[in-house]
Enzyme design. Sequence first.
Site, PDB file in Angstrom:
ATOM      1  N   ASP A   1       0.856  -1.172   0.000  1.00 42.42           N
ATOM      2  CA  ASP A   1       0.000   0.000   0.000  1.00 42.42           C
ATOM      3  C   ASP A   1       0.904   1.238   0.000  1.00 42.42           C
ATOM      4  O   ASP A   1       2.071   1.157   0.384  1.00 42.42           O
ATOM      5  CB  ASP A   1      -0.891  -0.043   1.242  1.00 42.42           C
ATOM      6  CG  ASP A   1      -1.623   1.249   1.457  1.00 42.42           C
ATOM      7  OD1 ASP A   1      -2.297   1.704   0.515  1.00 42.42           O
ATOM      8  OD2 ASP A   1      -1.515   1.812   2.572  1.00 42.42           O
TER       9      ASP A   1
ATOM     10  N   ASP B   1      -0.156   5.138   0.786  1.00 44.89           N
ATOM     11  CA  ASP B   1      -0.399   6.149   1.823  1.00 44.89           C
ATOM     12  C   ASP B   1      -0.615   5.483   3.185  1.00 44.89           C
ATOM     13  O   ASP B   1      -1.514   4.660   3.360  1.00 44.89           O
ATOM     14  CB  ASP B   1      -1.619   6.993   1.455  1.00 44.89           C
ATOM     15  CG  ASP B   1      -1.450   7.685   0.095  1.00 44.89           C
ATOM     16  OD1 ASP B   1      -0.297   7.939  -0.305  1.00 44.89           O
ATOM     17  OD2 ASP B   1      -2.472   7.963  -0.555  1.00 44.89           O
TER      18      ASP B   1
HETATM   19 MG   LIG Z   1      -3.029   3.105   3.426  1.00 46.34          MG
END
Ligand SMILES: [Mg+2]
Length: 189
Positions: free
Chosen positions: A11, A13
């Site tokens: 992932d 952010d």
């Molecule tokens: Mg995230």
Amino acid sequence: MSAIRRAVFLDRDGTLNVKAPDGEYITSPAGLRLLPGAADAVRQLNEAGLFVAVVTNQRGIARGLLSLHAHAQIMTRLAVLLAQHGAHVDAAYACPHDTGTCDCRKPAPGLLLRAAGEHPDLDLRQSVIVGDAESDVEAGLRAGTWTIRLSAIPVGSRADHVARDLPAAASLVIGAQDSHGRDRLARVS
Ligand SMILES: [Mg+2]
Ligand SMILES: [Zn+2]
């Protein structure tokens, strides 16, 4: 010899970089700041021979809050920051769609399945997703990967493991690879 490669799906952010405040998005390259130790963790994954792919929901594109061009610039900035630590990602996949309009917005598994389709040497069952949201975990479960949820505090999760941050998750992944050789990365405990 098997040509199968393991992927580590990251992932973006909240996993690689500091997350924008709730309801906000990173809309410019200057807004991207790596989390402590994240770049070194990616370099260690690179050195372990793992295929590192970013999988990120960017609904702000659908909402008109950032352009595809701005998104590309942000991803370039990410590559530059990683390169300063000798790290790189092998591929990056983003979902630019709004909720409920596609099969790639996590928790859907589409981004992982696309990666596997484009890179037939990847074995999803020997791969892992690492993310700070349960939607990351869910995407990995649906795609058939091993899963690591990032959380600095105890959290309820369907993930195989919870790790406090990306460096801890990278250690877990690399340690599993060392101890299991060609066996599945998964299910060490
Ligand atoms: Mg995230
Ligand atoms: Zn999508």
